[in-house]
Each structure stands twice: as C-alpha cells, then as structure tokens.
Write a protein that holds these residues in place. Structure first.
Motif, short mmCIF file in Angstrom:
data_model
loop_
_atom_site.label_atom_id
_atom_site.label_comp_id
_atom_site.label_asym_id
_atom_site.label_seq_id
_atom_site.Cartn_x
_atom_site.Cartn_y
_atom_site.Cartn_z
N ARG A 3 15.59 -8.62 69.47
CA ARG A 3 16.08 -8.22 68.15
C ARG A 3 16.42 -9.47 67.35
O ARG A 3 17.50 -10.05 67.50
CB ARG A 3 17.30 -7.32 68.30
CG ARG A 3 17.01 -6.03 69.08
CD ARG A 3 18.26 -5.17 69.20
NE ARG A 3 19.30 -5.78 70.00
CZ ARG A 3 20.60 -5.78 69.69
NH1 ARG A 3 21.01 -5.21 68.57
NH2 ARG A 3 21.49 -6.35 70.48
N ASP A 137 24.38 -0.71 59.91
CA ASP A 137 23.28 -0.94 60.83
C ASP A 137 22.01 -1.34 60.11
O ASP A 137 21.66 -0.76 59.06
CB ASP A 137 22.99 0.31 61.66
CG ASP A 137 24.08 0.60 62.69
OD1 ASP A 137 24.34 1.79 62.94
OD2 ASP A 137 24.66 -0.35 63.23
N PRO A 139 18.38 -0.94 60.99
CA PRO A 139 17.61 -0.21 62.01
C PRO A 139 16.63 -1.11 62.76
O PRO A 139 15.94 -1.94 62.15
CB PRO A 139 16.87 0.85 61.18
CG PRO A 139 17.77 1.08 60.00
CD PRO A 139 18.33 -0.28 59.67
N THR A 141 17.36 -3.50 64.62
CA THR A 141 17.84 -4.88 64.77
C THR A 141 19.25 -4.93 65.32
O THR A 141 19.47 -5.39 66.44
CB THR A 141 17.76 -5.62 63.42
OG1 THR A 141 16.41 -5.56 62.93
CG2 THR A 141 18.16 -7.07 63.58
N GLY A 142 20.25 -4.48 64.55
CA GLY A 142 21.61 -4.56 65.05
C GLY A 142 22.63 -4.17 64.00
O GLY A 142 22.29 -3.65 62.94
N ARG A 143 23.90 -4.43 64.30
CA ARG A 143 25.01 -4.00 63.45
C ARG A 143 25.71 -5.22 62.84
O ARG A 143 25.95 -6.22 63.52
CB ARG A 143 25.99 -3.18 64.27
CG ARG A 143 27.13 -2.57 63.46
CD ARG A 143 27.86 -1.50 64.25
NE ARG A 143 27.00 -0.34 64.46
CZ ARG A 143 27.38 0.75 65.13
NH1 ARG A 143 28.59 0.82 65.65
NH2 ARG A 143 26.55 1.76 65.28
N GLU A 167 27.70 -7.19 65.55
CA GLU A 167 27.17 -8.31 66.32
C GLU A 167 27.05 -9.56 65.46
O GLU A 167 27.03 -10.68 65.96
CB GLU A 167 25.79 -7.94 66.88
CG GLU A 167 25.85 -6.75 67.84
CD GLU A 167 24.50 -6.07 67.98
OE1 GLU A 167 23.90 -6.19 69.08
OE2 GLU A 167 24.06 -5.42 67.01
N SER A 286 25.86 -1.77 69.89
CA SER A 286 24.83 -1.34 68.96
C SER A 286 23.82 -0.43 69.66
O SER A 286 23.43 -0.68 70.80
CB SER A 286 24.10 -2.55 68.38
OG SER A 286 22.92 -2.15 67.70
N GLU A 288 20.87 -0.41 69.31
CA GLU A 288 19.64 -1.16 69.54
C GLU A 288 19.71 -2.06 70.78
O GLU A 288 18.71 -2.65 71.17
CB GLU A 288 19.34 -2.04 68.31
CG GLU A 288 19.37 -1.32 66.97
CD GLU A 288 18.29 -0.27 66.84
OE1 GLU A 288 17.33 -0.31 67.64
OE2 GLU A 288 18.40 0.57 65.94
N ARG A 302 27.12 2.54 72.05
CA ARG A 302 26.17 3.30 71.23
C ARG A 302 26.88 4.27 70.29
O ARG A 302 26.39 5.35 70.00
CB ARG A 302 25.16 4.03 72.13
CG ARG A 302 24.42 3.07 73.06
CD ARG A 302 23.22 3.73 73.72
NE ARG A 302 22.61 2.85 74.70
CZ ARG A 302 21.76 1.85 74.44
NH1 ARG A 302 21.45 1.58 73.20
NH2 ARG A 302 21.26 1.12 75.39
N PRO A 304 27.81 5.47 66.71
CA PRO A 304 27.16 5.28 65.41
C PRO A 304 28.10 4.63 64.41
O PRO A 304 29.32 4.66 64.56
CB PRO A 304 26.80 6.71 64.98
CG PRO A 304 27.80 7.55 65.68
CD PRO A 304 28.05 6.89 67.01
N ALA A 305 27.53 4.01 63.39
CA ALA A 305 28.33 3.46 62.31
C ALA A 305 28.98 4.60 61.54
O ALA A 305 28.50 5.73 61.56
CB ALA A 305 27.44 2.64 61.37
#
Length: 311
Positions: A3, A137, A139, A141-143, A167, A286, A288, A302, A304-305
């Motif tokens: 990622r 997020d 998508p 990739t990451g947060r 992250e 994340s 991801e 995991r 969600p935001a």
C-alpha cells in the motif's frame, strides 16, 4: 499487495485562489505530480491578514464550506484527479461562528473530510475551537488523520488519531515564529510514540518559517526542507510500515501498543478523570492492512471510519 501513496508536501507562501489554481496545475504537470497533495494552514486565507481587523479578516475570507471557494477547490481536485488538502480555510458555520478548518477533497471532487482545529493558538487566533477528531480512508491504501499546527503540541490529538486507525497524520502548519525549531522534534516524537507516519507542512517565506518534513513510524525523517524557500517535497508513504513497526517493534525492541496484558487492571488517569482500559488500548487497524501484518491477540481492528460529516 503493498500500500503505497505518492505524497506532495507543498511548502509555499500564502496566495490567492487564482494563483493557487495556476500553481497546482503547474505542479501536477511536472515531476511533482502526486496522489495526495497537501498545502499549509490558512494557505488561501492569509494574504493581507496582518493589515486587517478581525471583522475585516472574517469578511474577506470566512464562508461556508459549500460556498464558491469550496466549489472551486472541488473542481481543482476533480480536474487533477488527486486527493487535495488545500491547507485550512476560514469556515463560517450556519450559526455564524468561524472556524479554522482543514478540508480534504477526493479525486472525484467530493468533500470527504473536514476538521475544525481544536487547539487554536491562543491568544493570537480568535477562531472558535472544534471538538471532534477526524480520520478518513483512501480506498485501497490506508487511513489518514488530520491535525492543524498547534494541535501537534498536545499529544492527546495524535494519539487519538492513531487509536482511530490513522496510519498517516497530516499536520498543516503556518508557523512564522522561531517556535518552528521546537515543532520539528515534536513531530518526530508524535510519530515515534504512536508508530505512525507524520507529515508536517509549513508555509514558505515570507508567510512562515518553512522546514516542512515527513517522518516515518520509527521517527526517521524521510524528506525535509532545510530552509524557508518555496519547495515541493515528494515522497512515497508505505502504509504497511505502520503495521510492520507495531508487529516487529520500533527499532526491533519497542511495542507501546502491546504493553497491556488482558488481566492488567485499568490504569487510572486523574488528569483526564478517566483511565486506560487494557481491553480498549490497542488502536483500530485500517481495513486495507494485510492479514499477515495483523497483531496477535485481542485487537480493535478493521473498524470503519466515522460516517457522516466529521466536523
């Protein structure tokens, strides 16, 4: 699948929206093109501010996020197909209050996140203060978490963003004082103790004192501006470095998020009239993050935001 995110930190002096649009087009046509582009705090709301009263300043720059300025920023993000953080703007809320607000636009032009600065630089910043931490997020990739300038001096902000699963923490800055020297180790410390990437993007001279930088989850500086000049700093953020650092340890010997055991009693925190509960200490992960990098044992992962308007 790894990622990675190509990141551009734009250390530039304050400019008008027209100049900003022209400059962004030039940068995105050059080798500086990136997926996430970040500008300094109040980048579009500083020209002439030193000669204005508070009332004049708000009249010149404060507007709703869905106003003309917001529409144009959305169009620029869509035009270039980038995740765009144009610094912060003066947001005039429905009740008339004014906030120093970071905004994030997605490649489709959607306003995906807004964050109102919590720790305004009192007594010099008259804006109202926010009361919510914000992550979003990217998508696949990451947060990413958001903080603004003086927020970095309060470790609770970065720690809470990391706990929410950030992250990479993007800290947009407009420090025109000698205090920038102290902000550099603060940025590194926030990255180290939370095992996250931190990008601190300051304005260039004459608006601010520059020295923007990107720090990895172990505290190493990946890229930095040594001076106050107008510069675009490019780097690639490897989001998997966060999970790997937490799994294998900072420098191979420190696991701050894994300190507590399941049978440890809660740690009372009288300063906050609260506590650290071992059952909820670990940060969100994340969605991801590869399964191979997930920590062993109980984990809040995991998650969600937050949904809806985070501001």
């Amino acid at each position: 699948m790894s990622r990675h995110l190509r990141l551009a930190l734009v250390q530039a002096p304050a400019e008008s929206l027209d100049d900003f649009a022209a400059g962004l087009r030039a940068r995105m046509k050059s080798p500086n093109a990136a997926q996430l582009v970040v500008y300094p705090e109040l980048h579009l709301c500083s020209l002439g501010a030193d000669r204005m009263t508070e009332e004049e300043y708000y009249a010149a720059y404060a507007e709703p996020l869905d106003g003309p300025r917001g529409a144009r920023l959305a169009e620029l993000a869509r035009e270039h197909g980038v995740w765009l953080v144009p610094g912060t703007v003066l947001e005039r809320a429905d009740d008339g209050r004014v906030y120093n607000t970071a905004v994030v636009y997605g490649p489709d032009g959607a306003l995906v996140a807004t964050y109102r600065k919590i720790f305004t630089w009192r007594p010099y910043e008259p804006m109202c203060v926010g009361r919510e931490f914000v992550v979003f997020d990217i998508p696949g990739t990451g947060r990413v978490g958001l903080s603004i300038c003086y927020d970095s001096w309060y470790p609770e902000v970065t720690r809470h963003l990391a706990w929410m699963g950030a992250e990479l923490v993007v800290n947009v800055v407009q420090t025109a004082t000698a205090g920038r020297a102290q902000e550099i180790p603060v940025v590194q410390a926030n990255a180290i103790v939370n095992q996250v990437w931190v990008a601190s993007v300051n304005g260039a001279s004459p608006t601010a004192q520059g020295r923007s930088l990107l720090v990895d989850p172990e505290g190493h500086t990946q890229v930095a501006a040594v001076g106050t000049e107008d510069a675009t700093l490019l780097s690639v953020v490897d989001f998997d470095r966060v999970a790997a650092t937490r799994k294998f340890g900072t420098a191979g010997d420190s696991w701050p998020w894994d300190f507590f055991k399941a049978d440890d009693t809660p740690l009372e925190l009288p300063l906050y009239n609260g506590r650290i509960d071992p059952a909820t200490w670990r940060p969100a992960i994340s969605p991801e993050t590869p399964a191979a990098l997930l920590p062993e044992g109980p984990v809040v992962h995991r998650r969600p935001a937050p949904e809806g308007d985070p501001a």
